[in-house]
Design an enzyme around this catalytic site. Structure first.
Site, PDB file in Angstrom:
ATOM      1  N   ASP A   1     -14.141   6.874   4.952  1.00 51.18           N
ATOM      2  CA  ASP A   1     -14.684   6.167   3.790  1.00 51.18           C
ATOM      3  C   ASP A   1     -16.017   6.800   3.420  1.00 51.18           C
ATOM      4  O   ASP A   1     -16.946   6.836   4.233  1.00 51.18           O
ATOM      5  CB  ASP A   1     -14.875   4.685   4.106  1.00 51.18           C
ATOM      6  CG  ASP A   1     -15.496   3.917   2.941  1.00 51.18           C
ATOM      7  OD1 ASP A   1     -14.837   3.821   1.890  1.00 51.18           O
ATOM      8  OD2 ASP A   1     -16.634   3.424   3.091  1.00 51.18           O
TER       9      ASP A   1
ATOM     10  N   GLU B   1     -10.442   9.083   0.495  1.00 45.72           N
ATOM     11  CA  GLU B   1     -10.234   8.530  -0.839  1.00 45.72           C
ATOM     12  C   GLU B   1     -10.137   9.659  -1.867  1.00 45.72           C
ATOM     13  O   GLU B   1     -10.860  10.647  -1.788  1.00 45.72           O
ATOM     14  CB  GLU B   1     -11.398   7.618  -1.217  1.00 45.72           C
ATOM     15  CG  GLU B   1     -11.596   6.441  -0.286  1.00 45.72           C
ATOM     16  CD  GLU B   1     -12.942   5.787  -0.506  1.00 45.72           C
ATOM     17  OE1 GLU B   1     -12.974   4.688  -1.082  1.00 45.72           O
ATOM     18  OE2 GLU B   1     -13.956   6.374  -0.098  1.00 45.72           O
TER      19      GLU B   1
ATOM     20  N   CYS C   1      -8.422  -6.895   3.539  1.00 42.91           N
ATOM     21  CA  CYS C   1      -8.612  -7.120   4.974  1.00 42.91           C
ATOM     22  C   CYS C   1      -7.683  -6.196   5.756  1.00 42.91           C
ATOM     23  O   CYS C   1      -6.462  -6.181   5.520  1.00 42.91           O
ATOM     24  CB  CYS C   1      -8.331  -8.580   5.325  1.00 42.91           C
ATOM     25  SG  CYS C   1      -8.453  -8.948   7.100  1.00 42.91           S
TER      26      CYS C   1
ATOM     27  N   CYS D   1      -5.140  -8.721   8.007  1.00 40.95           N
ATOM     28  CA  CYS D   1      -4.027  -9.479   7.432  1.00 40.95           C
ATOM     29  C   CYS D   1      -3.581  -8.973   6.070  1.00 40.95           C
ATOM     30  O   CYS D   1      -2.538  -9.398   5.554  1.00 40.95           O
ATOM     31  CB  CYS D   1      -4.401 -10.961   7.318  1.00 40.95           C
ATOM     32  SG  CYS D   1      -5.690 -11.305   6.103  1.00 40.95           S
TER      33      CYS D   1
ATOM     34  N   CYS E   1     -13.044 -11.793   6.073  1.00 37.60           N
ATOM     35  CA  CYS E   1     -11.841 -12.202   5.348  1.00 37.60           C
ATOM     36  C   CYS E   1     -11.857 -13.717   5.125  1.00 37.60           C
ATOM     37  O   CYS E   1     -12.068 -14.499   6.065  1.00 37.60           O
ATOM     38  CB  CYS E   1     -10.597 -11.795   6.126  1.00 37.60           C
ATOM     39  SG  CYS E   1      -9.041 -12.246   5.296  1.00 37.60           S
TER      40      CYS E   1
ATOM     41  N   CYS F   1      -8.149 -15.055   7.039  1.00 40.10           N
ATOM     42  CA  CYS F   1      -7.969 -15.042   8.501  1.00 40.10           C
ATOM     43  C   CYS F   1      -9.288 -15.055   9.257  1.00 40.10           C
ATOM     44  O   CYS F   1      -9.292 -15.191  10.484  1.00 40.10           O
ATOM     45  CB  CYS F   1      -7.132 -13.837   8.929  1.00 40.10           C
ATOM     46  SG  CYS F   1      -7.968 -12.249   8.711  1.00 40.10           S
TER      47      CYS F   1
ATOM     48  N   ASP G   1     -17.576  -0.779   5.836  1.00 38.76           N
ATOM     49  CA  ASP G   1     -17.115   0.599   5.699  1.00 38.76           C
ATOM     50  C   ASP G   1     -16.019   0.925   6.720  1.00 38.76           C
ATOM     51  O   ASP G   1     -15.086   1.674   6.417  1.00 38.76           O
ATOM     52  CB  ASP G   1     -18.290   1.556   5.873  1.00 38.76           C
ATOM     53  CG  ASP G   1     -19.306   1.437   4.750  1.00 38.76           C
ATOM     54  OD1 ASP G   1     -18.935   0.918   3.677  1.00 38.76           O
ATOM     55  OD2 ASP G   1     -20.472   1.851   4.937  1.00 38.76           O
TER      56      ASP G   1
END
Length: 380
Positions: free
Chosen positions: A175, A259, A330, A333, A349, A352, A359
């Site tokens: 990232d 990315e 997330c 989940c 999150c 969850c 990051d």
């Protein structure tokens, strides 16, 4: 002599551009590369002391460079993009000479010697080169580039042997960021060196001295050279950091997922906002300008190019994925919501309750998307 060759090829480029502009203005048609290339022989015959002393190949390369600029212009027009009509090149915007075929007006290692390397350039002679590493493969093109007061030679080689590395530790997601240059899915953070920010004061002081000097004077040229030298330092520091960071990733991982960043779109200035009275409302341009400067200072683009080249040579695989929602999803989940990103560094999150560094969470999402893309590609 290199400076004179640079100036003459610049003049050829500008003359060819002027001819194309006049041909379109007078008759509405375009003069192509073939006709302008044929005129080079006449130009060299009419002025042999100026244009006849250089290699025909480097002068032809200047005309072909203009032709590529027009091809890009028409391609952007057809695509509905911002066209960008080719411009005349001032002395500060023409800094390279290309010999597109090795052996045609140029020769690498022209005077064989065990410790000294020289390159032969027609009209210039045998020039000593400080070679920083061995040349591998078959040399295709030679380009000489001026940066400030220094000259560099760039060799483009074919059939360069690959240097595959032994198998390493699996896959990793990366990232890109500003606070940290990059964060991996394994929790490692590479700090952002901010090379331009570290040199900003010296660079600003050097830039302020340029307008105080008389145009065309030696002092103005010296002030401009000082600015160029400082920018060259920043550029080389940024490139060195990109090489070291990319090499560490390539050595330790078989698959690297990052990315697919559209840096040009990310650094566009914000659109103006009109109010009801025909005036302008604040649009955050100042804050966006600071962010754009930080993005350029990080050097994501050069890092990704270096990473791709090193991975190809080492037999590694690099996968680029769509970055959409990777910072809001997330990794535990899969729930996606903007509220999951509590702060710049904290992710929690709302479904969850998973907590992680923002990051690191994004890097894990990037890795998962890359592996899914790889499996889909292998299945087809």
């Amino acid at each position: 002599m290199l400076g004179e060759c640079l100036e003459d090829t610049r003049q050829l480029y500008n003359a060819a551009l002027e001819e194309r502009r006049e041909a379109w203005r007078m008759g509405g048609h375009q003069t192509g590369f073939a006709s302008q290339d044929a005129q080079l022989k006449e130009i060299r015959a009419d002025d042999p002391e100026r244009y006849g002393r250089w290699a025909f190949a480097c002068e032809r390369a200047a005309v072909r460079r203009l032709d590529r600029a027009f091809q890009g212009f028409f391609r952007r027009v057809k695509a509905g993009e911002r066209p960008g009509y080719p411009r005349f090149k001032g002395r500060g915007w023409w800094d390279s000479i290309e010999w597109p075929l090795h052996g045609n007006g140029c020769k690498w290692n022209s005077v064989p010697h065990p410790t000294v390397t020289r390159v032969y350039l027609k009209g210039i002679g045998h020039v000593k080169v400080h070679r920083h590493r061995a040349v591998k493969g078959k040399i295709k093109t030679i380009t000489v580039k001026r940066e400030g007061r220094k000259w560099y030679i760039i060799l483009s080689c074919d059939d360069v042997p690959a240097a595959p590395l032994p198998a390493a530790g699996g896959a990793v997601g990366v990232d890109m960021g500003i606070a940290s240059f990059l964060t991996t899915s394994r929790g490692a953070h590479v700090p952002n060196p901010r090379h331009l920010a570290a040199t900003a004061d010296r660079l600003a002081a050097a830039q302020r001295t340029v307008p105080r000097k008389k145009r065309g004077s030696k002092r103005r040229k010296s002030a401009i050279a000082k600015v160029a030298a400082l920018r060259g330092i920043v550029r080389r520091q940024r490139l060195d950091h990109a090489h070291n960071t990319a090499l560490a990733l390539v050595r330790n991982h078989n698959v690297i997922v990052h990315e697919d960043l559209r840096i040009a779109n990310m650094t566009m200035r914000p659109k103006p906002r009109l109010d009801s009275n025909g005036g302008y409302e604040p649009n955050g341009a100042a804050a966006k300008a600071g962010l754009n400067k930080s993005i350029h200072d990080a050097g994501w683009g050069i890092f990704l190019r270096v990473l791709s080249a090193k991975a190809e040579s080492a037999g590694r695989k690099v996968i680029a994925v769509n970055p959409r929602h990777t910072s809001q999803r997330c990794a535990q989940c899969g729930h996606t919501e903007a509220g999951n990103r509590v702060t710049r560094a904290e992710f929690r999150c709302l479904t969850c309750g998973h907590r992680a560094h923002a990051d690191v969470n994004a890097a894990r999402n990037i890795l998962r998307a890359g592996l899914a893309l790889q499996e889909a590609h292998q299945a087809t």
